[in-house]
Design a protein around this motif. Sequence first.
Motif, PDB file in Angstrom:
ATOM      1  N   ALA A 111       0.840  -1.194   0.000  1.00 12.92           N
ATOM      2  CA  ALA A 111       0.000   0.000   0.000  1.00 12.92           C
ATOM      3  C   ALA A 111       0.880   1.251   0.000  1.00 12.92           C
ATOM      4  O   ALA A 111       1.995   1.253   0.531  1.00 12.92           O
ATOM      5  N   ASN A 112       0.366   2.304  -0.581  1.00 11.94           N
ATOM      6  CA  ASN A 112       1.075   3.585  -0.585  1.00 11.94           C
ATOM      7  C   ASN A 112       0.835   4.271   0.756  1.00 11.94           C
ATOM      8  O   ASN A 112      -0.082   5.065   0.924  1.00 11.94           O
ATOM      9  N   SER A 113       1.655   3.926   1.733  1.00 14.96           N
ATOM     10  CA  SER A 113       1.536   4.516   3.067  1.00 14.96           C
ATOM     11  C   SER A 113       2.910   4.552   3.706  1.00 14.96           C
ATOM     12  O   SER A 113       3.867   3.969   3.194  1.00 14.96           O
ATOM     13  N   SER A 114       3.009   5.226   4.845  1.00 15.43           N
ATOM     14  CA  SER A 114       4.303   5.352   5.531  1.00 15.43           C
ATOM     15  C   SER A 114       4.515   4.260   6.572  1.00 15.43           C
ATOM     16  O   SER A 114       5.503   4.286   7.298  1.00 15.43           O
ATOM     17  N   ALA A 115       3.593   3.298   6.660  1.00 11.73           N
ATOM     18  CA  ALA A 115       3.705   2.233   7.659  1.00 11.73           C
ATOM     19  C   ALA A 115       4.722   1.178   7.236  1.00 11.73           C
ATOM     20  O   ALA A 115       5.030   1.030   6.053  1.00 11.73           O
ATOM     21  N   TRP A 116       5.221   0.414   8.211  1.00 10.18           N
ATOM     22  CA  TRP A 116       6.126  -0.697   7.919  1.00 10.18           C
ATOM     23  C   TRP A 116       5.445  -1.693   6.975  1.00 10.18           C
ATOM     24  O   TRP A 116       4.242  -1.939   7.083  1.00 10.18           O
ATOM     25  N   LYS A 117       6.204  -2.256   6.068  1.00 10.89           N
ATOM     26  CA  LYS A 117       5.746  -3.328   5.182  1.00 10.89           C
ATOM     27  C   LYS A 117       6.564  -4.575   5.514  1.00 10.89           C
ATOM     28  O   LYS A 117       7.758  -4.482   5.817  1.00 10.89           O
TER      29      LYS A 117
END
Length: 345
Positions: A192-198
């Motif tokens: 996903a286009n987000s700033s969270a850890w992947k």
Amino acid sequence: DYSNRQWSGLTKDYYKPRWELWIAERTKELMGESGKNYSSAQWFAMEWQWVNENNLYATESNGLDLNELGKDVLKNYTVDQVPKDPAADDVKDIATDLMTVTSGSEQSTSGSEGPASNMIDGNTSTIWHSVWSGTDRDNLWVNIHLSEPSTVDGLRYLPRQNGSNGIITGYIIEVSQDNGETYHQVATGTWANSSAWKAVQFTAEENVTDVRLKATTSISDSSSKNYASGAEIRLTAPQSEPEVDKSELQEVIATAEALNEADYTSVSWTEFKTAMDNAKEVLEKADATQEEVDNAITALQEAKEALVKAEETVVSKTALQIAVEMASNVTAEDLDKVVPAVVTE
């Protein structure tokens, strides 16, 4: 589900599969991937399939202990035991001091942006960024070299925390076991286009020397330029199962074996022996889990505490019988010493 029912099959073949589908997609989102949202029509198609099936269901209870099932749910599935963000969990991370990170393209250091080494500095405000002038997508990769060959089963990636240019949304992960001479693919997917850890998990690979993350798609603020960026990157390793400790079980069994069957009632001893036999079986079981060991200890201790002493056979005498026997041995002289004379008219 306003008319929820508990008819045979509804929980097992209707409600449960739907929940599993929904939870699987939400789990992807928690791991930084793109989750699917099923339409009403898609849900209906699944439900209609169940309606038209002719599955046979048992008419009697399966005999499972609801009390034990409830305890299991509370112990293993309580919400406060579930990590809020699984991808952010660092418990399996390989130490960063074993890593060297390089890239196919990196901007010369400018403020908080620049080299790929920023991705293992523990500072989420510094980032790796490909050259600002843009580059071929084939150059948008970072490589983690391990100073010691290791077993690796996953990768965690933290996008930049300010802005979105370069955030990786499509990836390929490759590993090398010969110091980067050759690579083979172990995972591919989207984030996903987000700033969270992947986070990405894959089948554990042994003797890994290098892991490469390739950006197949990424966010760009220019329609003609390709970028990639990231704040932190980590590799994960399988966790070894903790060794099962049977020392306490051995001690409990040794103490129990010292007891004498003749000292206790047959009923309580039978229950105690059952617990003892089970404890010995767990002790000898090579693949016994710590939970099985702990349960065997508890069961044997409780059975021991529940033992009932066997009543001794004794000839009892009533207080009157004892008094009569004592009185028959009392003389008149004895009575004169302890009983005041009775004066009568």
